[in-house]
Design a protein around this motif. Structure first.
Motif, short mmCIF file in Angstrom:
data_model
loop_
_atom_site.label_atom_id
_atom_site.label_comp_id
_atom_site.label_asym_id
_atom_site.label_seq_id
_atom_site.Cartn_x
_atom_site.Cartn_y
_atom_site.Cartn_z
N SER A 177 34.89 -10.50 -27.88
CA SER A 177 34.18 -9.80 -27.26
C SER A 177 34.01 -9.47 -25.86
N SER A 178 35.25 -9.75 -25.96
CA SER A 178 35.11 -9.86 -24.10
C SER A 178 35.22 -8.31 -23.46
N ASP A 179 34.33 -7.97 -22.08
CA ASP A 179 33.90 -7.35 -21.55
C ASP A 179 35.12 -7.01 -20.83
N SER A 180 36.43 -8.01 -20.76
CA SER A 180 37.32 -7.55 -19.61
C SER A 180 38.08 -6.55 -19.66
N ARG B 215 28.67 -10.00 -30.73
CA ARG B 215 27.82 -9.22 -29.69
C ARG B 215 28.70 -9.33 -29.03
N ILE B 216 29.25 -7.38 -28.04
CA ILE B 216 30.00 -7.08 -27.10
C ILE B 216 28.47 -6.80 -25.77
N GLN B 217 29.16 -7.44 -24.54
CA GLN B 217 27.68 -7.44 -23.56
C GLN B 217 28.48 -6.44 -22.24
N VAL B 218 27.86 -5.70 -22.26
CA VAL B 218 29.00 -4.99 -21.18
C VAL B 218 28.12 -5.05 -20.25
N ILE C 173 26.41 -4.02 -29.50
CA ILE C 173 26.98 -4.15 -28.55
C ILE C 173 24.97 -3.28 -27.62
N SER C 174 25.36 -4.42 -26.29
CA SER C 174 24.65 -4.66 -25.52
C SER C 174 24.74 -4.90 -23.76
N ASN C 175 23.52 -5.54 -23.23
CA ASN C 175 23.97 -5.93 -21.63
C ASN C 175 24.24 -6.61 -21.67
N ALA C 176 24.86 -7.33 -20.83
CA ALA C 176 25.67 -8.04 -19.68
C ALA C 176 24.30 -8.57 -18.57
#
Length: 334
Positions: free
Chosen positions: A31-34, A82-85, A124-127
């Protein structure tokens, strides 16, 4: 400016080509956004969604981005990951992003215009601190499936893309079917550039159906808000079988702040439009002003193709309860 709107009987055939076969598959396993996790091999935790998109951008042919995030991942809870972009995605080649490849995910099986029982496992949501205005920007043909996408500012698809296909997604709600608790009223889903010649939102099969729900809060703290708009430059624009303005249960009102908008550009050539089999409600909320009706049809020029609005349900929940639409059900303007 004139609008030519024809209500026709029958089906539109041959409008949309089949999705291109994928030449490579990149499997997201974290789920990392790296942006540095671009390995996408059998090694654990070496392929983020951002990394998979970077790999797909390096391949000319159409690619598939799949998911196999383990349940023990830091971003996963109760089977949902959840991926927080923290930045927008740039997609420059033809790409299919398929959330239904995540273990446990299942497409909807209820026909339109009923509720939606899909099992969504990728959000997919926001960081914290990130506000998106072009979540998926770029130029490649794009297909999104099996994703719950919700951000306080916007879930826009932008860029000069030849085609956009959105099927089996939940926009504006979590994978649990609840409204995110934020006050923003941005774009729940929006095609910000009228350049595509093929746009498909939903489709005839139960698995194709999207949920497009209001996301945020009105001034009284009630759930709802945001806007949704789609457009195409030419070819075909089809919006079919979707649940709009309701939670996936088809009962809970989650109205958009603005009408669902279908737009055409000011160019001489316009797309053939089909808005059919959808359930659309827009319960009254206090959004500090009136924002029109349920469906807004905006033509930028005299249309040279047929527009069909047929077989939709306006203002009723799936149990027949009158949920309503603020002002007119269908509003035509130019």
């Amino acid at each position: 400016m004139r609008i030519l709107l024809a209500i026709v009987v029958g089906t539109l055939t041959g409008l949309l080509p089949a999705s291109p076969a994928a030449s490579a598959t990149f499997t997201v396993d974290t789920s990392s956004d790296s942006a540095g996790l671009t390995g996408c091999t059998a090694t654990p935790n070496d392929c983020s969604l951002r990394g998979a998109i970077a790999r797909a951008n390096a391949v000319i042919d159409a690619d598939l981005i799949a998911f196999d995030i383990p349940p023990g991942d830091a971003g996963c809870s109760a089977g949902v990951c959840r991926i927080q972009v923290a930045a927008d995605f740039s997609i420059t080649q033809s790409t299919v992003i398929d959330g239904y490849t995540q273990p446990g995910a299942l497409p909807n099986t209820i026909p339109a215009p009923g509720a939606n029982n899909a099992q969504i496992k990728i959000e997919i949501s926001n960081a914290a601190g990130f506000n998106s205005f072009r979540l998926f920007e770029g130029s490649g043909a794009l297909t999104l499936r099996g994703l719950a996408i919700f951000l306080p500012s916007g879930g826009m698809v932008s860029g000069a893309r030849p085609s956009v296909i959105l099927q089996g997604n939940w926009f504006g709600v979590t994978a649990a079917g609840t409204s995110p608790d934020y006050s923003g009223n941005g774009h729940v889903v929006s095609l910000s550039s009228c350049t595509a010649s093929q746009v498909l939102v939903g489709g005839p099969a139960p698995a194709d159906r999207n949920v497009i729900a209001g996301s945020g809060r009105d001034v009284d703290g009630l759930p709802g808000g945001g806007s949704a708009s789609v457009c195409a430059a030419s070819g075909t624009l089809r919006v079919e079988g979707n649940l709009i303005g309701l939670a996936p249960d088809g009962l809970t009102a989650l109205p958009l702040r603005d009408p669902f908008q279908i737009a055409t550009p000011s160019t001489p050539t316009t797309p053939a439009i089909d808005f059919s089999g959808n359930r659309l409600v827009r319960a009254v909320r206090n959004f500090s002003g009136g924002f029109g009706g349920g469906l807004r049809f905006t033509a930028g020029n005299v249309m040279d193709q047929t527009a069909r609005i047929q077989g939709n349900v306006f203002g009723l929940a799936v149990d027949g309860t009158r949920t309503g639409v603020e002002r007119d059900h269908i509003f035509l303007d130019a």
